[in-house]
Design a protein around this motif. Sequence first.
Motif, mmCIF file in Angstrom:
data_model
loop_
_atom_site.group_PDB
_atom_site.id
_atom_site.type_symbol
_atom_site.label_atom_id
_atom_site.label_comp_id
_atom_site.label_asym_id
_atom_site.label_seq_id
_atom_site.Cartn_x
_atom_site.Cartn_y
_atom_site.Cartn_z
ATOM 1 N N GLN A 158 106.432 51.022 14.748
ATOM 2 C CA GLN A 158 105.290 51.821 13.915
ATOM 3 C C GLN A 158 104.480 52.602 14.993
ATOM 4 O O GLN A 158 104.038 51.616 15.883
ATOM 5 C CB GLN A 158 104.744 50.882 12.957
ATOM 6 N N SER A 159 104.021 53.553 14.869
ATOM 7 C CA SER A 159 102.979 54.208 15.800
ATOM 8 C C SER A 159 102.101 55.227 14.940
ATOM 9 O O SER A 159 102.038 55.064 13.820
ATOM 10 C CB SER A 159 103.878 55.023 16.862
ATOM 11 N N LEU A 160 101.204 56.174 15.691
ATOM 12 C CA LEU A 160 100.634 56.970 15.116
ATOM 13 C C LEU A 160 100.655 58.285 15.389
ATOM 14 O O LEU A 160 100.990 58.755 16.752
ATOM 15 C CB LEU A 160 99.143 56.532 15.500
ATOM 16 N N LEU A 161 100.391 59.284 14.649
ATOM 17 C CA LEU A 161 100.513 60.625 15.028
ATOM 18 C C LEU A 161 99.079 61.357 14.616
ATOM 19 O O LEU A 161 98.351 61.190 13.348
ATOM 20 C CB LEU A 161 101.598 61.389 13.738
ATOM 21 N N VAL A 162 98.683 62.054 15.363
ATOM 22 C CA VAL A 162 97.109 62.540 15.194
ATOM 23 C C VAL A 162 97.281 64.109 15.788
ATOM 24 O O VAL A 162 98.084 64.623 16.569
ATOM 25 C CB VAL A 162 96.079 61.775 16.014
ATOM 26 N N LYS A 163 96.345 64.894 15.314
ATOM 27 C CA LYS A 163 96.108 66.127 15.793
ATOM 28 C C LYS A 163 95.675 66.174 17.602
ATOM 29 O O LYS A 163 94.888 65.102 17.908
ATOM 30 C CB LYS A 163 95.024 67.086 15.066
ATOM 31 N N LEU A 229 107.769 59.893 13.457
ATOM 32 C CA LEU A 229 106.809 60.783 13.922
ATOM 33 C C LEU A 229 106.859 61.751 15.096
ATOM 34 O O LEU A 229 106.487 62.859 15.315
ATOM 35 C CB LEU A 229 105.624 59.840 14.499
ATOM 36 N N TYR A 230 107.977 61.374 15.862
ATOM 37 C CA TYR A 230 108.358 62.310 16.997
ATOM 38 C C TYR A 230 108.952 63.587 16.418
ATOM 39 O O TYR A 230 108.846 64.720 16.673
ATOM 40 C CB TYR A 230 109.509 61.647 17.827
ATOM 41 N N GLY A 231 109.520 63.537 15.140
ATOM 42 C CA GLY A 231 110.340 64.709 14.411
ATOM 43 C C GLY A 231 109.299 65.340 13.861
ATOM 44 O O GLY A 231 109.276 66.725 14.040
ATOM 45 N N MET A 232 108.127 64.931 13.298
ATOM 46 C CA MET A 232 106.798 65.736 13.003
ATOM 47 C C MET A 232 106.342 66.486 14.082
ATOM 48 O O MET A 232 105.950 67.821 14.093
ATOM 49 C CB MET A 232 106.101 64.747 12.034
ATOM 50 N N ALA A 233 106.188 65.884 15.148
ATOM 51 C CA ALA A 233 105.485 66.491 16.458
ATOM 52 C C ALA A 233 106.409 67.718 16.740
ATOM 53 O O ALA A 233 105.698 68.467 17.577
ATOM 54 C CB ALA A 233 105.382 65.565 17.526
ATOM 55 N N LYS A 234 107.797 67.540 16.709
ATOM 56 C CA LYS A 234 108.572 68.769 17.270
ATOM 57 C C LYS A 234 108.421 69.947 16.213
ATOM 58 O O LYS A 234 108.692 70.867 16.515
ATOM 59 C CB LYS A 234 109.992 68.069 17.053
ATOM 60 N N GLN A 235 108.163 69.378 14.824
ATOM 61 C CA GLN A 235 107.853 70.602 13.986
ATOM 62 C C GLN A 235 106.739 71.195 14.146
ATOM 63 O O GLN A 235 106.523 72.487 13.951
ATOM 64 C CB GLN A 235 107.857 69.959 12.712
ATOM 65 N N PHE A 239 100.288 68.553 17.030
ATOM 66 C CA PHE A 239 100.359 67.013 16.784
ATOM 67 C C PHE A 239 100.891 66.208 17.853
ATOM 68 O O PHE A 239 102.036 66.783 18.482
ATOM 69 C CB PHE A 239 100.696 66.711 15.541
ATOM 70 N N GLU A 240 100.427 65.118 18.113
ATOM 71 C CA GLU A 240 101.090 64.056 19.083
ATOM 72 C C GLU A 240 101.166 62.857 18.561
ATOM 73 O O GLU A 240 100.505 62.315 17.843
ATOM 74 C CB GLU A 240 100.406 64.372 20.484
ATOM 75 N N VAL A 241 102.163 62.070 19.028
ATOM 76 C CA VAL A 241 102.426 60.431 18.916
ATOM 77 C C VAL A 241 101.317 59.875 20.007
ATOM 78 O O VAL A 241 101.494 60.058 21.161
ATOM 79 C CB VAL A 241 103.687 60.190 19.091
#
Length: 293
Positions: A158-163, A229-235, A239-241
């Motif tokens: 588990q990690s965090l995704l932020v702007k 989260l890495y997938g979201m950051a690619k989208q 945003f970054e993990v």
Amino acid sequence: MKMFKRLTGMGVILALAAMMLSACGQGGGSSNSNAAGNTEAPKAEAPKTETAAPQAGSLEEIKKRGKFVAGVKYDTFLFGFKNPTSGQVEGFDVDMAKAIAKKIFGDETKLELKEVTSKTRIPMLQNGDIDAIIATMTITDERKQQVDFSDVYFKAGQSLLVKKGSPIKSVTDIKKGTKVLGAKGSTSVKNIREKAPEATVLEFDNYQDAFAALKAGQGDVLTTDNAILYGMAKQDPNFEVVGGNFTDEPYGIAVKKGDTELQQLINDVIKSMQESGEYDKLYEQWMGVKPSK
């Protein structure tokens, strides 16, 4: 003469008494007798027949049906995501489902995908709507009470995704008033409440809804497994993990409790893919890096 008449009368009386006793013995001594003195034969029990219907989700039932039904997510980029252009569901979990179908039938197209969420996946498995859950599902002791897991097929944390530019750099930066977004029924929601008990946790039906809320400014941070989260950051590169992994979240493929035959087949598929190098190729194709050993 008088004596003879008396003896004759007594004989008649004794004969009548004997007849009455005989009748009583025939008609009243058995609990199975009816009013006419006929006895009923004991009723024979019908032979018990056991149906051998195959258990839902068992290999026998899957083969009889002619397809393997896998529960995957449609909202999790890199794992199970419905491509808006092609309409096809794609990702690492989908390709694992194809490998299982190929093992069963020799044909990966004998596969049906059904959408699940973190909240619906176990009920759908237990209801027989799907044969297995292949949906970024973390192996936990609590879930082991409800389903049987395969061997670990993906190591996550588990990690965090932020702007980008957010002051939140790790889980220790989540304080009172911080709005954390997550998915209903996920272990990440439970974990963040333990790691940051003063935070405000907002739960959404799926990860795309949670990510949309983060982009709309409805929260400060989104938390789940790093791979998602890495997938979201690619989208969205805005945003970054951050923060690294603060939990160990191994993924397993879930089957019904007691469905050991299907469980073993899935374990065989995972092992075979790892030994042949097919697993590493699949991992790198979707994650962009080689799996850690």
